[in-house]
Design an enzyme around this catalytic site. Structure first.
Site, PDB file in Angstrom:
ATOM      1  N   GLU A   1     -15.661 -44.539   3.444  1.00  0.00           N
ATOM      2  CA  GLU A   1     -16.937 -44.171   4.084  1.00  0.00           C
ATOM      3  C   GLU A   1     -17.896 -43.709   2.994  1.00  0.00           C
ATOM      4  O   GLU A   1     -17.559 -42.829   2.202  1.00  0.00           O
ATOM      5  CB  GLU A   1     -16.703 -43.092   5.137  1.00  0.00           C
ATOM      6  CG  GLU A   1     -15.844 -43.574   6.294  1.00  0.00           C
ATOM      7  CD  GLU A   1     -16.333 -44.877   6.886  1.00  0.00           C
ATOM      8  OE1 GLU A   1     -17.502 -44.951   7.302  1.00  0.00           O
ATOM      9  OE2 GLU A   1     -15.554 -45.850   6.917  1.00  0.00           O
TER      10      GLU A   1
ATOM     11  N   CYS B   1     -24.660 -37.244   4.610  1.00  0.00           N
ATOM     12  CA  CYS B   1     -24.719 -38.709   4.560  1.00  0.00           C
ATOM     13  C   CYS B   1     -25.649 -39.212   5.651  1.00  0.00           C
ATOM     14  O   CYS B   1     -26.236 -40.274   5.536  1.00  0.00           O
ATOM     15  CB  CYS B   1     -23.326 -39.295   4.715  1.00  0.00           C
ATOM     16  SG  CYS B   1     -22.501 -38.669   6.167  1.00  0.00           S
TER      17      CYS B   1
HETATM   18  P1  NAP Z   1     -18.460 -38.866  -4.901  1.00  0.00           P
HETATM   19  O1  NAP Z   1     -19.066 -38.456  -6.167  1.00  0.00           O
HETATM   20  O2  NAP Z   1     -18.251 -40.306  -4.636  1.00  0.00           O
HETATM   21  O3  NAP Z   1     -17.046 -38.108  -4.820  1.00  0.00           O
HETATM   22  C1  NAP Z   1     -16.222 -38.214  -3.654  1.00  0.00           C
HETATM   23  C2  NAP Z   1     -14.798 -37.928  -4.067  1.00  0.00           C
HETATM   24  O4  NAP Z   1     -14.338 -38.968  -4.926  1.00  0.00           O
HETATM   25  C3  NAP Z   1     -14.634 -36.633  -4.832  1.00  0.00           C
HETATM   26  O5  NAP Z   1     -13.435 -36.005  -4.451  1.00  0.00           O
HETATM   27  C4  NAP Z   1     -14.561 -37.127  -6.265  1.00  0.00           C
HETATM   28  O6  NAP Z   1     -13.915 -36.246  -7.140  1.00  0.00           O
HETATM   29  C5  NAP Z   1     -13.764 -38.390  -6.084  1.00  0.00           C
HETATM   30  N1  NAP Z   1     -13.825 -39.329  -7.200  1.00  0.00           N
HETATM   31  C6  NAP Z   1     -14.723 -39.387  -8.222  1.00  0.00           C
HETATM   32  N2  NAP Z   1     -14.411 -40.412  -9.048  1.00  0.00           N
HETATM   33  C7  NAP Z   1     -13.302 -41.002  -8.544  1.00  0.00           C
HETATM   34  C8  NAP Z   1     -12.511 -42.124  -8.939  1.00  0.00           C
HETATM   35  N3  NAP Z   1     -12.788 -42.845 -10.016  1.00  0.00           N
HETATM   36  N4  NAP Z   1     -11.463 -42.457  -8.170  1.00  0.00           N
HETATM   37  C9  NAP Z   1     -11.151 -41.757  -7.064  1.00  0.00           C
HETATM   38  N5  NAP Z   1     -11.866 -40.687  -6.647  1.00  0.00           N
HETATM   39  C10 NAP Z   1     -12.929 -40.323  -7.369  1.00  0.00           C
HETATM   40  O7  NAP Z   1     -19.265 -38.278  -3.670  1.00  0.00           O
HETATM   41  P2  NAP Z   1     -19.722 -36.773  -3.471  1.00  0.00           P
HETATM   42  O8  NAP Z   1     -20.786 -36.456  -4.462  1.00  0.00           O
HETATM   43  O9  NAP Z   1     -18.551 -35.878  -3.409  1.00  0.00           O
HETATM   44  O10 NAP Z   1     -20.307 -36.821  -1.991  1.00  0.00           O
HETATM   45  C11 NAP Z   1     -21.580 -37.301  -1.672  1.00  0.00           C
HETATM   46  C12 NAP Z   1     -21.524 -38.725  -1.170  1.00  0.00           C
HETATM   47  O11 NAP Z   1     -20.649 -38.809  -0.050  1.00  0.00           O
HETATM   48  C13 NAP Z   1     -22.858 -39.219  -0.675  1.00  0.00           C
HETATM   49  O12 NAP Z   1     -23.053 -40.535  -1.123  1.00  0.00           O
HETATM   50  C14 NAP Z   1     -22.711 -39.180   0.842  1.00  0.00           C
HETATM   51  O13 NAP Z   1     -23.550 -40.067   1.546  1.00  0.00           O
HETATM   52  C15 NAP Z   1     -21.286 -39.541   0.999  1.00  0.00           C
HETATM   53  N6  NAP Z   1     -20.775 -39.127   2.306  1.00  0.00           N
HETATM   54  C16 NAP Z   1     -20.513 -40.088   3.236  1.00  0.00           C
HETATM   55  C17 NAP Z   1     -20.062 -39.738   4.498  1.00  0.00           C
HETATM   56  C18 NAP Z   1     -19.752 -40.774   5.536  1.00  0.00           C
HETATM   57  O14 NAP Z   1     -19.114 -40.434   6.525  1.00  0.00           O
HETATM   58  N7  NAP Z   1     -20.169 -42.013   5.366  1.00  0.00           N
HETATM   59  C19 NAP Z   1     -19.878 -38.392   4.796  1.00  0.00           C
HETATM   60  C20 NAP Z   1     -20.160 -37.434   3.807  1.00  0.00           C
HETATM   61  C21 NAP Z   1     -20.598 -37.812   2.576  1.00  0.00           C
HETATM   62  P3  NAP Z   1     -14.807 -35.280  -8.094  1.00  0.00           P
HETATM   63  O15 NAP Z   1     -15.511 -34.349  -7.183  1.00  0.00           O
HETATM   64  O16 NAP Z   1     -13.771 -34.634  -8.938  1.00  0.00           O
HETATM   65  O17 NAP Z   1     -15.735 -36.163  -8.859  1.00  0.00           O
END
Ligand code: NAP
Ligand code: MG
Length: 523
Positions: free
Chosen positions: A286, A320
């Site tokens: 997601e 999001c």
């Molecule tokens: P993110 O930077 O993509 O990080 C999400 C998770 O992925 C974190 O736990 C992060 O760890 C981890 N991660 C980073 N690099 C990775 C890799 N190479 N392999 C596996 N995991 C990895 O997103 P965020 O900044 O936490 O959250 C914001 C985003 O989430 C926005 O784009 C928002 O729209 C989206 N979101 C979507 C929904 C939905 O339901 N569609 C809901 C909420 C949020 P680290 O923190 O250690 O980097």
């Protein structure tokens, strides 16, 4: 056996009762800040050589907690442990598994103010945003518990003479749950508990800015004696251990919510088969959004303006589902812009450990990290070139606090193909785009790579009916805002680059962590 599911009620922090309880909870949590937390693998508390601090984004000197950092070796060990635990957990009856979630929900409910307070400090959520995050998390626990029991019941089949036929669901295996920081309790709890209650085991890698609230849930399951290895807690950097978890040949599924960048990377990597792997990994991804709040010329302007304010700036725009694009029919455009220019500056950017009476959205806190802060400010510079700044547009000063505060910012007269109208900024910035007519509204609304949420305001039955059919988003709202989906009321998930449309909090969700088995016996 179980009462029907219903959502957890909110409280009103403008009333003295809830207000006093929250103030007390904040004091209690403040006294617990700064502790050091272990990894939990196969039920063992593990320390490592390296640690990282979780900090308060609204007061960056304040350390929420220090976390041992998962290494590559320990990440592998966690996947192995989850695999071992799966061999017994998979055969635990669904009702027993469900009971763990129901008991966890009860503990969360009893501690709801305290757990909310952790998110006020750790994620800069205002009181009601934190409380609502808890309510949603409790809803996921309650709902998925019921769903596990439902999927465990006999499934209908057409009878066949001379055979006894059966069809039932079994779990997949050991997987990885990777949540974002922005719904640090709700999404973290949901994406972890759903696979577990379906009979799988999980390695939970919390988002780096949000490990303390995740630890609270893990500790609750530990108190409930969830068998060792069913839930492993491995905080650490996604860029350091993410690939290891995703690539591991014994990882069966990846349950991810986060950015498009990371989601697509996981999708790509998970498609590779690494010997001795004997399955294709299942991915639930997601991702982001560029969600719209749209109105035609018949819309109730006052209601629209208030809802835009809440959808765009609730939790500093870091949802999001945030209303990050406002699409307005030319007939009411000037009036909407005028009213937004009056309403949005009433929002107060302040230290959200305190509560200002009035509409919840007026309590505006910090953005999550220095990295986000810089990214949002750089988009504001782009916006200044692409549109006209209506309000905000710079860092906000909060007396006595060093934090990542940015003023609620609106750009108007923005072309629909501008970067600030197409790319996810994930902060308190929204853009207003003018549309000629209803066709133009639909065209603009559907013109990004995303398709998560959107709202359309109108009194025209014909336009509302067309909107239902033509606006291409996973969660469409008519005459109400595009944020605030509730579990099993508005199952949540998006189209296109917003993700795999998993519909969290919906009745199809548990199937993502199950596989159907058909058994036929000759009689
Ligand atoms: P993110 O930077 O993509 O990080 C999400 C998770 O992925 C974190 O736990 C992060 O760890 C981890 N991660 C980073 N690099 C990775 C890799 N190479 N392999 C596996 N995991 C990895 O997103 P965020 O900044 O936490 O959250 C914001 C985003 O989430 C926005 O784009 C928002 O729209 C989206 N979101 C979507 C929904 C939905 O339901 N569609 C809901 C909420 C949020 P680290 O923190 O250690 O980097
Ligand atoms: Mg991130």
């Amino acid at each position: 056996m179980l009462p029907p599911f219903s959502t957890e009620p909110y409280v009103n922090f403008n009333e003295p009762g809830p207000r006093a309880k929250m103030a007390e909870a904040l004091k209690l949590v403040e006294s617990r800040l700064g502790r050091t937390y272990p990894l939990i693998i196969a039920g063992e508390h593990v320390e490592t050589d390296k640690t990282f601090d979780s900090i308060n984004p609204g007061d960056t000197d304040q350390v929420i907690g220090t976390f041992n950092k998962c290494t590559a070796e320990l990440a592998k060990k966690a996947v192995e442990s989850a695999n071992e635990a799966f061999e017994t957990w998979r055969f635990v009856p669904a009702e027993t598994r469900a009971r763990y979630l129901l008991k966890a929900a009860r503990i969360c409910r009893d501690r709801i103010y305290e757990l909310s307070a952790w998110m006020v400090y750790e994620e800069g959520k205002n009181w009601i945003e934190a409380y609502a995050d808890m309510c949603e998390g409790i809803d996921f626990l309650e709902f998925y518990a019921r769903e596990a029991v439902r999927y465990d019941r006999p499934q209908g089949l057409t009878p066949w003479p001379g055979e006894e036929n059966d069809y039932f669901y079994i779990p997949l295996g050991a997987g990885v749950a990777i949540p974002p920081w922005n719904f640090p309790f709700a999404i973290m709890a949901g994406i972890t508990a759903a696979p577990i209650v379906a009979g799988n085991t999980v390695c939970l890698k919390p988002a780096t800015p949000a490990p303390a609230i995740a630890y609270q849930l893990v500790e609750i399951f530990e108190q409930l004696n969830l068998p060792p290895g069913v839930l492993n807690f491995i905080p650490g950097s996604g860029s350091e251990i993410g690939d290891i978890l995703v690539d591991h040949p014994r990882t069966r599924f990846i349950n991810f919510t986060g950015s498009v960048e990371v989601g697509t990377r996981i999708f790509r990597r998970a498609s590779a088969v690494h010997p001795p792997q004997i399955w294709l990994k299942r991915t639930v991804l997601e991702m982001g959004g560029k969600d719209f709040m749209a109105a035609d010329e018949t819309a109730d302007v006052d209601c629209f303006v208030e809802d835009v304010t809440v959808a765009a700036f609730g939790y500093q725009g870091q949802k999001c589902s945030a209303g990050s694009r406002v699409i307005v029919h030319s007939g009411i455009y000037d009036e909407v812009v005028e009213k937004l220019s009056e309403r949005v500056p009433e929002i107060v950017t302040h230290d959200v450990t305190e509560w200002i009476d009035g509409p919840a959205v007026n309590n505006h806190g910090p953005v999550i990290t220095k990295e986000s802060y810089d990214k949002i400010l750089s988009y504001i510079e782009i916006g200044k070139k692409e549109g006209r700044l209506l309000c905000g547009g710079k860092p906000a000063k909060v007396i006595g606090r060093e934090g990542y505060y940015i003023e609620p910012t609106i750009f108007v007269d923005v072309p629909p193909d501008a970067r600030v109208a197409q790319e996810e900024i994930f902060g308190p910035v929204t853009v207003v785009v003018k549309a000629k007519d209803f066709d133009d509204i639909v065209r603009i609304a559907n013109s990004t790579m995303f398709g998560l949420t959107g709202a359309f305001y109108s009194k025209s039955r014909e336009n509302l009916e067309r909107a239902r059919r033509e606006l291409h988003v996973g969660n469409l709202y008519l005459n109400r805002k595009c944020t605030g989906a509730l579990v099993d009321v508005q199952p949540f998930g998006g189209f296109n680059m917003s993700g795999t449309d998993s519909k969290a909090g919906g009745r199809d969700y548990l199937l993502l962590f199950l596989q159907g088995k058909s058994v036929s016996e000759k009689i």
